[in-house]
Design a protein around this motif. Structure first.
Motif, short mmCIF file in Angstrom:
data_model
loop_
_atom_site.label_atom_id
_atom_site.label_comp_id
_atom_site.label_asym_id
_atom_site.label_seq_id
_atom_site.Cartn_x
_atom_site.Cartn_y
_atom_site.Cartn_z
N PHE A 188 -4.51 -8.44 -1.65
CA PHE A 188 -3.22 -8.93 -2.12
C PHE A 188 -2.10 -7.95 -1.83
O PHE A 188 -1.11 -7.90 -2.55
CB PHE A 188 -3.30 -9.21 -3.63
CG PHE A 188 -4.32 -10.25 -3.99
CD1 PHE A 188 -4.10 -11.59 -3.74
CD2 PHE A 188 -5.53 -9.87 -4.57
CE1 PHE A 188 -5.05 -12.54 -4.07
CE2 PHE A 188 -6.48 -10.82 -4.90
CZ PHE A 188 -6.24 -12.16 -4.65
N GLY A 189 -2.23 -7.15 -0.77
CA GLY A 189 -1.20 -6.17 -0.49
C GLY A 189 -1.12 -5.15 -1.60
O GLY A 189 -2.11 -4.51 -1.95
N CYS A 190 0.04 -5.03 -2.19
CA CYS A 190 0.23 -4.10 -3.31
C CYS A 190 -0.06 -4.77 -4.65
O CYS A 190 0.25 -4.20 -5.70
CB CYS A 190 1.66 -3.57 -3.32
SG CYS A 190 2.05 -2.55 -1.89
N GLY A 191 -0.59 -5.98 -4.64
CA GLY A 191 -0.82 -6.67 -5.89
C GLY A 191 0.49 -7.09 -6.53
O GLY A 191 1.44 -7.47 -5.84
N VAL A 192 0.58 -7.00 -7.85
CA VAL A 192 1.82 -7.34 -8.55
C VAL A 192 2.36 -6.09 -9.23
O VAL A 192 1.61 -5.30 -9.79
CB VAL A 192 1.59 -8.46 -9.59
CG1 VAL A 192 1.23 -9.76 -8.90
CG2 VAL A 192 0.51 -8.09 -10.59
N THR A 193 3.65 -5.92 -9.15
CA THR A 193 4.26 -4.71 -9.71
C THR A 193 5.51 -5.07 -10.51
O THR A 193 6.09 -6.15 -10.36
CB THR A 193 4.66 -3.71 -8.60
OG1 THR A 193 5.62 -4.34 -7.73
CG2 THR A 193 3.46 -3.28 -7.79
N VAL A 194 5.92 -4.14 -11.36
CA VAL A 194 7.20 -4.22 -12.03
C VAL A 194 8.13 -3.28 -11.28
O VAL A 194 7.92 -2.07 -11.26
CB VAL A 194 7.09 -3.80 -13.51
CG1 VAL A 194 8.46 -3.85 -14.18
CG2 VAL A 194 6.10 -4.71 -14.23
N GLY A 195 9.14 -3.83 -10.64
CA GLY A 195 9.98 -3.03 -9.76
C GLY A 195 9.39 -3.00 -8.36
O GLY A 195 8.41 -3.68 -8.05
N SER A 196 9.98 -2.19 -7.49
CA SER A 196 9.53 -2.11 -6.10
C SER A 196 9.67 -0.69 -5.59
O SER A 196 10.33 0.15 -6.20
CB SER A 196 10.34 -3.08 -5.22
OG SER A 196 11.72 -2.74 -5.26
N GLY A 197 9.02 -0.44 -4.45
CA GLY A 197 9.12 0.87 -3.83
C GLY A 197 8.42 1.95 -4.63
O GLY A 197 7.52 1.69 -5.44
N ALA A 198 8.83 3.18 -4.43
CA ALA A 198 8.16 4.33 -5.04
C ALA A 198 8.26 4.36 -6.55
O ALA A 198 7.46 5.03 -7.21
CB ALA A 198 8.74 5.61 -4.45
N THR A 199 9.22 3.65 -7.12
CA THR A 199 9.38 3.66 -8.57
C THR A 199 8.64 2.52 -9.26
O THR A 199 8.69 2.38 -10.48
CB THR A 199 10.87 3.58 -8.96
OG1 THR A 199 11.42 2.36 -8.45
CG2 THR A 199 11.63 4.77 -8.37
N ALA A 200 7.97 1.66 -8.49
CA ALA A 200 7.27 0.51 -9.06
C ALA A 200 6.09 0.95 -9.93
O ALA A 200 5.46 1.99 -9.68
CB ALA A 200 6.78 -0.42 -7.96
N THR A 201 5.80 0.16 -10.95
CA THR A 201 4.63 0.40 -11.79
C THR A 201 3.72 -0.82 -11.73
O THR A 201 4.17 -1.93 -11.43
CB THR A 201 5.05 0.65 -13.25
OG1 THR A 201 5.82 -0.47 -13.72
CG2 THR A 201 5.89 1.92 -13.36
N PRO A 202 2.41 -0.64 -11.98
CA PRO A 202 1.48 -1.77 -11.88
C PRO A 202 1.86 -2.91 -12.81
O PRO A 202 2.25 -2.70 -13.97
CB PRO A 202 0.14 -1.16 -12.28
CG PRO A 202 0.29 0.30 -11.99
CD PRO A 202 1.71 0.62 -12.29
N GLY A 203 1.74 -4.14 -12.32
CA GLY A 203 1.96 -5.31 -13.14
C GLY A 203 0.71 -5.67 -13.93
O GLY A 203 -0.38 -5.15 -13.70
N ASP A 204 0.88 -6.57 -14.88
CA ASP A 204 -0.20 -7.01 -15.76
C ASP A 204 -0.38 -8.51 -15.57
O ASP A 204 0.50 -9.30 -15.91
CB ASP A 204 0.18 -6.68 -17.22
CG ASP A 204 -0.94 -7.01 -18.19
OD1 ASP A 204 -2.00 -7.49 -17.75
OD2 ASP A 204 -0.75 -6.78 -19.40
#
Length: 360
Positions: A329-345
């Motif tokens: 799924f690529g990077c999966g799901v995140t909150v935010g984008s780029g280097a500052t993104a955190t894992p999504g739930d």
């Protein structure tokens, strides 16, 4: 805007439930965490609930028409004119029907529905409640189309200070499996997972060492996800395992791991596509050296960190290659984008045809 915890496709309509008060694009306000999306002619529809704080946790398709809906809400529509529901109801189009007096907990009639599943006897409901209609039962009950029925006396124990809960239900033939946070059902010792079969409750292979948050049946197995690391007293590596259907409930050997250890977190949702098992949840870093760690540490966050690949809410397992995990799924799901993104739930998964819907 908010969180999506329930997804269901019925015909050309996608039902979306959760804790949100606006729809995007456009910022259309909802009356609570409930809406539908027309897949044939893409457009949102706001469905009737009493207020923006109302939440929806679960759906189940009716055997005839409509969608059974559970959550934390009082009425379908404005308080002055809506049908009084008490945390569960049947939604047909935009019209609500009450299921008796609903499900409640304590004198203040709180409580909420978390899990629904359809069986030959009716609709099984699970959650945090001690009464279904006028029937006293804790955490699990059956709506037979006319009245509520208890399945024994219900749950006891668990780790939550608010009391035991059912968080997931799966039905296989005439067996009803429940998962959640509890230590016994109707007087039968059962840790976080149990089965109702031939009119009696049974522990399932010794249970798990943590809360079971998701259950689903596929390919002759019951899959369980949650916040546990052991099933039947043995380590399963990941917060998920599967139970071979047809195994004697007393036999701990019915449990098996899905794959080797891949990291921490919990699995809150499951979906299947042929031999593939899709797991969603609060999943982040792979454990260094595990099969999902590509080891180079040369990528860009949030896709890859120095400790390995970030799962970011989604991972896959294949029944034909049990020693491997996959992250397509690529990077999966995140909150935010780029280097500052955190894992999504990820809190809900739904595979409809060739489309995977992800909510969280």
């Amino acid at each position: 805007e908010g969180q999506v915890t329930a997804l269901l496709v019925s015909g050309s309509t996608l039902y979306v439930g959760g804790a949100f008060d606006h729809l995007q694009p456009g910022g259309t306000a909802t009356q609570g965490g409930l809406a539908s999306f027309n897949l044939a002619a893409p457009a949102w529809t706001v469905l009737p609930m009493e207020q923006s704080t109302a939440t929806v946790n679960t759906f189940a398709a009716s055997a005839s028409s409509g969608v059974y809906t559970g959550g934390s809400f009082d009425t379908g529509g404005p308080l002055v004119s809506g049908v009084y529901l008490d945390n569960i109801g049947l939604l047909t189009g935009s019209t609500w029907s009450a299921l008796g007096q609903g499900i409640t907990y304590g004198e203040n009639a709180r409580g909420f529905g978390i899990a629904l599943a359809h069986g030959s006897a009716g609709e099984y409901a699970g959650g945090w409640f001690d009464q279904a209609g006028s029937t006293q039962t804790t955490g699990v009950a059956l709506w037979n189309g006319t009245t509520w029925q208890a399945l024994g006396s219900g749950l006891k124990g668990g780790t939550s200070p608010t009391g035991p809960t059912v968080q997931s239900i799966a039905v296989y033939n005439n067996q009803v499996f429940i998962g959640g946070d509890f230590s016994s059902v109707s007087g039968v010792k059962a840790t976080d997972i149990a089965a109702y079969s031939n009119g009696a409750w049974h522990a399932v292979g010794g249970g798990t060492d943590g809360v079971v948050e998701s259950l689903a049946v596929s390919g002759g197995y019951l899959y369980a996800g949650g916040s546990f690391s052991q099933a039947g007293g043995s380590s399963v590596g990941a917060p998920a395992a599967r139970w071979k259907l047809g195994t004697a409930f007393s036999n701990k050997a019915g449990w098996s791991a899905l794959g080797p250890v891949f990291g921490a977190g919990d699995v809150t949702s499951l979906a299947f596509d042929g031999d593939w098992v899709i797991l969603g949840g609060d999943l982040a870093d792979c454990v260094p050296g595990s099969p999902c760690d590509n080891g180079s540490g040369s990528g860009t966050t949030p896709c890859e960190t120095t400790s390995g690949y970030d799962i970011n809410g989604l991972v896959m397992w294949n029944t034909t290659t049990p020693g491997d995990w996959y992250y397509p799924f690529g990077c999966g799901v995140t909150v935010g984008s780029g280097a500052t993104a955190t894992p999504g739930d990820v809190t809900s998964l739904l595979l409809a045809g060739t489309t995977l819907y992800v909510g969280g």
